[in-house]
Design an enzyme around this catalytic site. Structure first.
Site, PDB file in Angstrom:
ATOM      1  N   LYS A 285       3.197   1.345   5.436  1.00 53.63           N
ATOM      2  CA  LYS A 285       2.405   0.735   4.357  1.00 53.63           C
ATOM      3  C   LYS A 285       0.938   1.132   4.369  1.00 53.63           C
ATOM      4  CE  LYS A 285       4.889  -3.507   3.340  1.00 53.63           C
ATOM      5  NZ  LYS A 285       4.809  -4.952   3.229  1.00 53.63           N
ATOM      6  N   ASP A 321       2.841  -7.448  -2.794  1.00 54.42           N
ATOM      7  CA  ASP A 321       3.082  -8.505  -1.799  1.00 54.42           C
ATOM      8  C   ASP A 321       2.155  -9.704  -1.988  1.00 54.42           C
ATOM      9  OD1 ASP A 321       5.122  -7.285  -0.382  1.00 54.42           O
ATOM     10  OD2 ASP A 321       3.781  -6.301   1.041  1.00 54.42           O
TER      11      ASP A 321
END
Ligand code: ATR
Length: 509
Positions: A285, A321
């Site tokens: 990520k 997210d």
């Protein structure tokens, strides 16, 4: 399936009885059934040969060839299969088997080359040698994907051979996309066991998943490819959830699992497979950001990208997210001014703390390793306290952003529920759907919120970015619950509650 691609159902049973049953119960979508004679311990070859049904492929691999047959048994068995005139036999590329290739008869010969350790450098030369050695046989080159990009070499090999002229794909977790895409790349066959049946090679995709989950038979030149990148990726729910949503809307997309230990081994796939979008998970990520053309404000703020979307040939990094983690909570309580304690200092905690600070919450971080808490707290300008201070720590919301309680460790709790005074308890773990910690908190009258809504919200936001369509969230939820082994009726109640103000303010009034 592409017109010239045979679907070969693998039967890798260890008894004759089980092999007979599996053969007779072969999936209607299979064109051929491969009987791995070498794996049957009490082999009654005549009984298996007498069975009537789908065309048979007989494979007898020795131990050196990745099978279980003793060399002395192998050749008589192959001779028997050829004498019986079975539809296909599998032979191994090498001197000894060439005698069988040249033998007359109606049986189609598959000449196989397997490499269980990697993908050889010069696949084209290998293919050329195989063709020269046995012009009448159907060559099969199957290698282990050592790097995620090995699948591109297999794709190029298939393209150079032309449709239906070669069987090729990669084994292992990194090879999974090649098993799904091989038919569209021109492979003459795909191999798949039935779901739940014994596998005979690493990374096999079940026949049911090939057709129902990945819809491999429908993948064509216009199909847009998506995927999830991570390591490990085998247990990710994302392929199930995204593909179910794509199928529900009848969209010509396919969402694949990409496993890569190092980011560099994956990067060529981004452009070569012309991926329209990508979900990114641990451990890539952060590192992927450097390879993108632009980042949105949230991914820049968090320092992590969980979504890549291709827009006019630009690769844009985004982070769904943050919004996903906070939206279900914001339906329960006003975040502005709320006192929120966050347990954990990893990637999930970072997204939460960034979002909470942006929403005006007053955040305190607790983490097992205090140094990690300090780094996180400094980055976002919040306070951190030692773990011991968690006992009856006064706050409106307590969030578990650690991995404690995640399956298979389902009996662990991050902190004893008797320590918790917060009226709202949020656990970002979604497997199990209700963790032990949440169940105990609910039993004590706390409002609870599980991680599944966050998982679904981030996936739904990605889906909309990938396809420009709103996500069918109910389909995604049902698919996720089914995969997690829960009834779709046990829905988390989060989205049905109207927003509420923080508990402390209510008490003050
Ligand atoms: P993620 O990106 O999912 O948050 P991560 O970056 O690996 O995953 O972070 C895991 C978090 O869970 C960390 O905060 C970790 O604490 P440490 O910083 O001390 O490693 C926390 N964690 C993992 N196991 C834990 C345990 N048994 N008890 C308490 N915290 C734990």
């Amino acid at each position: 399936m592409a017109p010239r691609c045979l679907v070969i159902q693998v039967v890798a049973c260890d008894t004759t009885e089980a092999a007979c049953k599996a053969y007779l119960a072969a999936d209607a979508r299979a064109d051929v059934v491969e009987l791995r004679w070498d794996l049957v311990r009490d082999l009654d070859a005549d009984r298996l040969l007498r069975l009537k049904g789908k065309p048979k492929l007989i494979t007898v691999r020795s131990r050196q060839q990745g099978g279980a047959a003793r060399p002395a048994e192998r050749e008589p068995l192959l001779r028997k299969a050829l004498a019986a005139g079975v539809d296909y036999v599998d032979l191994e590329f090498g001197d000894r088997d060439l005698a069988f290739v040249k033998q007359r008869g109606r049986t189609r010969r598959i000449l196989s080359y397997h490499d269980f350790n990697g993908t050889p450098a010069d696949l084209l030369a290998l293919h050329g040698e195989m063709r020269a050695a046995a012009p009448g046989a159907l060559p099969k080159i199957v290698t282990l994907a050592d790097a995620a990009s090995d699948i591109l070499r297999v794709r190029d090999l298939l393209r150079s051979a032309g449709p239906g002229a070669l069987i090729s794909f990669c084994m292992g977790p990194k090879g999974v996309p090649s098993r799904i895409l091989a038919p569209s790349w021109g492979s003459a066959a795909v191999y798949a066991p039935s779901r739940g049946a014994a596998a005979s090679a690493p990374g096999q995709v079940s026949l049911e998943d090939l057709f129902e989950l990945y819809r491999a038979h429908r993948i064509g030149p216009r199909t847009r490819l998506l995927g999830v990148l991570g390591y490990p990726i085998g247990h990710s729910l994302s392929p199930r959830v995204h593909n179910a949503a794509l199928a529900a809307l009848g969209l010509d997309f396919c969402y694949l699992p990409f496993e890569a230990t190092r980011l560099a081994e994956f990067l060529p796939l981004l452009s070569e497979l012309r991926l329209k979008g990508l979900s990114v998970t641990l451990p890539h990520k952060e590192a992927i950001a450097r390879h993108l053309d632009g980042l949105d404000e949230t991914s820049r703020g968090v320092g992590a990208v969980n979504t890549v979307v291709k827009i006019w040939n630009r690769l844009e990094g985004r982070n769904t997210d943050v919004e996903a983690a906070l939206a279900p909570l914001a339906l329960r309580t006003a975040l502005k001014g709320a006192r929120v304690a966050v347990l954990g200092a990893g990637g999930a905690a970072r997204a939460l703390v960034f979002g909470l600070v942006r929403a005006g919450a007053r955040v305190t971080v607790f983490n097992r390793t205090r140094a990690h808490a300090r780094v996180l707290a400094r980055r976002f300008g919040v306070r951190h306290l030692p773990w011991s201070r968690l006992r009856r720590f006064p706050c409106d919301v307590l969030i578990n952003a650690t991995s404690v309680g995640l399956a298979p460790d389902i009996d662990s709790v991050p902190v004893p529920v008797s320590w918790v005074v917060a009226p709202i308890v949020y656990d970002i773990v979604y497997n199990p759907v209700e963790t032990r910690w949440l169940r105990e908190a609910r039993d004590r009258g706390r409002q609870t919120l599980g991680g599944l809504e966050m998982f679904l919200a981030q996936a739904a936001a990605q889906f909309a970015m990938f396809t420009d369509r709103p996500a069918p969230v109910d389909v995604m939820r049902e698919t996720a619950l089914k995969a997690l082994g829960s009834s779709p009726l046990e829905r988390p109640a989060a989205v049905r509650h109207p927003p509420r103000r923080p508990a402390t303010r209510r008490r003050k009034r």
